[in-house]
Design a protein around this motif. Sequence first.
Motif, mmCIF file in Angstrom:
data_model
loop_
_atom_site.group_PDB
_atom_site.id
_atom_site.type_symbol
_atom_site.label_atom_id
_atom_site.label_comp_id
_atom_site.label_asym_id
_atom_site.label_seq_id
_atom_site.Cartn_x
_atom_site.Cartn_y
_atom_site.Cartn_z
ATOM 1 N N LEU A 124 0.889 -1.187 0.026
ATOM 2 C CA LEU A 124 -0.026 -0.093 -0.096
ATOM 3 C C LEU A 124 0.893 1.340 0.086
ATOM 4 C CD1 LEU A 124 -3.212 0.835 0.111
ATOM 5 C CD2 LEU A 124 -2.675 1.211 2.485
ATOM 6 N N TYR A 125 1.314 1.845 -0.965
ATOM 7 C CA TYR A 125 2.037 3.049 -1.433
ATOM 8 C C TYR A 125 1.061 4.389 -1.593
ATOM 9 C CZ TYR A 125 6.365 5.114 -3.222
ATOM 10 O OH TYR A 125 7.386 5.797 -3.295
ATOM 11 N N ILE A 126 1.023 5.086 -0.408
ATOM 12 C CA ILE A 126 0.315 6.369 -0.527
ATOM 13 C C ILE A 126 1.149 7.533 -0.921
ATOM 14 C CG2 ILE A 126 -1.262 7.650 0.502
ATOM 15 C CD1 ILE A 126 -1.743 5.259 2.764
ATOM 16 N N SER A 127 0.848 8.438 -1.668
ATOM 17 C CA SER A 127 1.572 9.501 -2.239
ATOM 18 C C SER A 127 1.350 10.663 -1.217
ATOM 19 C CB SER A 127 1.043 9.922 -3.790
ATOM 20 O OG SER A 127 -0.238 10.776 -3.548
ATOM 21 N N ALA A 128 2.260 11.669 -1.448
ATOM 22 C CA ALA A 128 1.836 13.043 -0.750
ATOM 23 C C ALA A 128 0.516 13.569 -1.193
ATOM 24 C CB ALA A 128 2.935 14.111 -0.909
ATOM 25 N N CYS A 129 -0.166 14.423 -0.655
ATOM 26 C CA CYS A 129 -1.383 14.932 -0.812
ATOM 27 C C CYS A 129 -1.377 15.673 -2.158
ATOM 28 C CB CYS A 129 -2.023 15.672 0.431
ATOM 29 S SG CYS A 129 -1.222 16.947 1.118
ATOM 30 N N ILE A 130 -2.427 15.449 -2.948
ATOM 31 C CA ILE A 130 -2.429 16.474 -4.256
ATOM 32 C C ILE A 130 -3.630 17.521 -3.957
ATOM 33 C CG2 ILE A 130 -4.153 14.775 -5.490
ATOM 34 C CD1 ILE A 130 -2.596 15.194 -8.190
ATOM 35 N N ALA A 131 -3.334 18.623 -4.307
ATOM 36 C CA ALA A 131 -4.308 19.540 -4.177
ATOM 37 C C ALA A 131 -5.474 19.495 -5.123
ATOM 38 C CB ALA A 131 -3.821 21.059 -4.218
ATOM 39 N N GLU B 166 -13.555 15.408 -9.777
ATOM 40 C CA GLU B 166 -12.751 15.438 -11.059
ATOM 41 C C GLU B 166 -11.109 14.948 -10.766
ATOM 42 O OE1 GLU B 166 -13.355 17.264 -14.676
ATOM 43 O OE2 GLU B 166 -14.823 15.936 -13.503
ATOM 44 N N THR B 167 -10.502 15.172 -9.391
ATOM 45 C CA THR B 167 -9.323 14.675 -9.408
ATOM 46 C C THR B 167 -9.123 13.296 -9.318
ATOM 47 O OG1 THR B 167 -8.683 16.975 -8.058
ATOM 48 C CG2 THR B 167 -7.450 14.599 -7.758
ATOM 49 N N THR B 168 -10.282 12.579 -8.660
ATOM 50 C CA THR B 168 -10.425 11.296 -8.781
ATOM 51 C C THR B 168 -10.322 10.757 -10.274
ATOM 52 O OG1 THR B 168 -11.629 11.199 -6.886
ATOM 53 C CG2 THR B 168 -11.889 9.347 -8.270
ATOM 54 N N ARG B 169 -11.085 11.336 -11.171
ATOM 55 C CA ARG B 169 -11.252 10.935 -12.596
ATOM 56 C C ARG B 169 -9.909 11.073 -13.187
ATOM 57 N NH1 ARG B 169 -10.691 13.842 -17.032
ATOM 58 N NH2 ARG B 169 -11.282 15.686 -15.904
ATOM 59 N N ARG B 170 -9.043 12.068 -12.813
ATOM 60 C CA ARG B 170 -7.607 12.277 -13.282
ATOM 61 C C ARG B 170 -6.798 11.026 -12.706
ATOM 62 N NH1 ARG B 170 -9.321 17.833 -12.787
ATOM 63 N NH2 ARG B 170 -9.456 18.865 -14.743
ATOM 64 N N VAL B 171 -6.901 11.000 -11.581
ATOM 65 C CA VAL B 171 -6.241 9.791 -10.905
ATOM 66 C C VAL B 171 -6.368 8.557 -11.643
ATOM 67 C CG1 VAL B 171 -5.909 8.389 -8.755
ATOM 68 C CG2 VAL B 171 -5.964 11.010 -8.796
ATOM 69 N N VAL C 103 -7.606 6.043 -4.463
ATOM 70 C CA VAL C 103 -7.254 7.176 -3.743
ATOM 71 C C VAL C 103 -7.488 7.332 -2.286
ATOM 72 C CG1 VAL C 103 -7.988 8.800 -5.725
ATOM 73 C CG2 VAL C 103 -9.864 8.123 -4.135
ATOM 74 N N GLU C 104 -6.798 8.175 -1.554
ATOM 75 C CA GLU C 104 -6.998 8.288 0.067
ATOM 76 C C GLU C 104 -7.671 9.647 0.064
ATOM 77 O OE1 GLU C 104 -4.641 6.613 3.120
ATOM 78 O OE2 GLU C 104 -4.046 9.008 3.539
ATOM 79 N N ILE C 105 -8.669 9.834 0.787
ATOM 80 C CA ILE C 105 -9.500 11.101 1.045
ATOM 81 C C ILE C 105 -8.703 11.573 2.265
ATOM 82 C CG2 ILE C 105 -11.433 12.304 1.426
ATOM 83 C CD1 ILE C 105 -12.856 10.059 0.182
ATOM 84 N N HIS C 106 -8.001 12.885 2.319
ATOM 85 C CA HIS C 106 -7.452 13.270 3.444
ATOM 86 C C HIS C 106 -8.396 14.032 4.399
ATOM 87 C CE1 HIS C 106 -4.122 14.339 5.924
ATOM 88 N NE2 HIS C 106 -3.568 14.994 5.039
ATOM 89 N N GLY C 107 -8.550 13.209 5.635
ATOM 90 C CA GLY C 107 -9.741 13.875 6.508
ATOM 91 C C GLY C 107 -9.014 14.251 7.732
ATOM 92 N N ILE D 143 -3.056 7.637 -4.548
ATOM 93 C CA ILE D 143 -2.805 9.304 -4.592
ATOM 94 C C ILE D 143 -3.667 9.930 -3.274
ATOM 95 C CG2 ILE D 143 -3.716 11.489 -5.307
ATOM 96 C CD1 ILE D 143 -1.336 11.120 -6.830
ATOM 97 N N GLN D 144 -3.495 10.582 -2.350
ATOM 98 C CA GLN D 144 -3.965 11.015 -1.456
ATOM 99 C C GLN D 144 -4.439 12.449 -1.835
ATOM 100 O OE1 GLN D 144 -2.159 13.033 2.115
ATOM 101 N NE2 GLN D 144 -3.030 11.352 3.269
ATOM 102 N N MET D 145 -5.685 12.799 -1.672
ATOM 103 C CA MET D 145 -6.281 13.867 -2.073
ATOM 104 C C MET D 145 -6.726 14.852 -0.869
ATOM 105 S SD MET D 145 -9.025 12.711 -5.229
ATOM 106 C CE MET D 145 -10.056 11.957 -3.879
ATOM 107 N N GLN D 146 -6.404 16.392 -1.150
ATOM 108 C CA GLN D 146 -6.412 17.007 -0.071
ATOM 109 C C GLN D 146 -7.039 18.597 -0.544
ATOM 110 O OE1 GLN D 146 -3.736 19.592 0.109
ATOM 111 N NE2 GLN D 146 -3.242 19.604 2.097
#
Length: 385
Positions: free
Chosen positions: A68-75, A165-170, A178-182, A114-117
């Motif tokens: 499980l490889y999680i990236s830095a958060c993407i804006a 929209e970011t999820t679509r691009r991912v 994706v990981e939703i950053h809460g 990809i972590q989304m934030q």
Amino acid sequence: MKICSKKRGIIINSLYNPLFQSLTLPNGVILKDRLGVAPMTTYSGNPDGTVSDAELTYYKRRSNIGDLYISACIAISENGIAFPNQFIGFDDRVMPRLKQLASEMKANGSKAIIQMQHGGRQGQPELISTNETVAPSAVTSPNSTTVPRELTNEEIQAIIRDFGETTRRVIEAGFDGVEIHGANHYLLQQFVSSYFNQRDDEWGGTLQNRLKFSMAVLKEVQDIAAKYADDSFIIGYRVSPEEIHGETVGYTLAETKVLVDLLIENGVHYIHTSLFDFKTPPAGVTEEGSIVSILSKHINGRVPLVVVGSVKTPQDALEALQEGADIVAMGRQVLIDPEWTEKVKAGNEKDIFTTIPKKRVGKLDIPESMWNLITSYKMVQVAED
């Protein structure tokens, strides 16, 4: 005496076999081990918000740590950029580099997440075209005098769509999830917090209303995944288990349990708890045990619990599993020793570095901006040879 066992053609000290047991996510995806890479901000993207060459090298070097490889958060929104040189997901022009990032993260078979934030009040005004930050409510934090602008309902709906929209691009870029950053005081956590969310509309007030934004984001991400990906696409959610500012309480561990239940009931594939130490006890709670053990008992196997916090050695990782983690993610330790897992698999765990010898400085493929930050704040220790 070291007792070793063979697994997939490698030699592992049998003591550490639990780290390499497979795990099946609720959507049927099988992870081949219980290890992962935690998201860490690099501060090293290109000025236009695309992934840099240095980041590609950095991510590939650490692609053999865990499945499980999680990236830095993407804006996900322009008004949510929270770091200098943060990479972005709100513009199609970033796609070529995102595809390269997915490829590098998957170089050794890991699942690339990809972590989304959205930064919310933690956004950086100088990086945002409107030169302002937005938040659930126009309140200051205990440690700041900055007052963000309260989001309108229309803006809230737009941010929800931005997550989609970011999820679509991912998905198009080839990531596995994706990981939703809460967590970490960013926008989703700000909505959960009774301190930062003082709205009197459908998005604030009661706990149920304060959780609506999290659930709306999850549903949007799921709807987009159902449209553009197959059932193997992974959707996780990261939480900060409690928010306490001295005597001021934003929310408690008991309220986090309510959020966790809603996330699970609505189909999230894993919960990721953000901690500095996996042994941390909750604040002001009579329930015995660490936050990890309490959450693990509450989740009760319904979804995997991903845990991060002060894991340096394989023994630490074992203890995190024993504490209740299903997957142990490492952050600073994979900066220090990108070959951590290879050494454990080879029975050479005694050779793992927990500090950075001077002779290895400059040889770890850490981007310069990230290196300058982690050393100036002493996030990693450079030791004498």
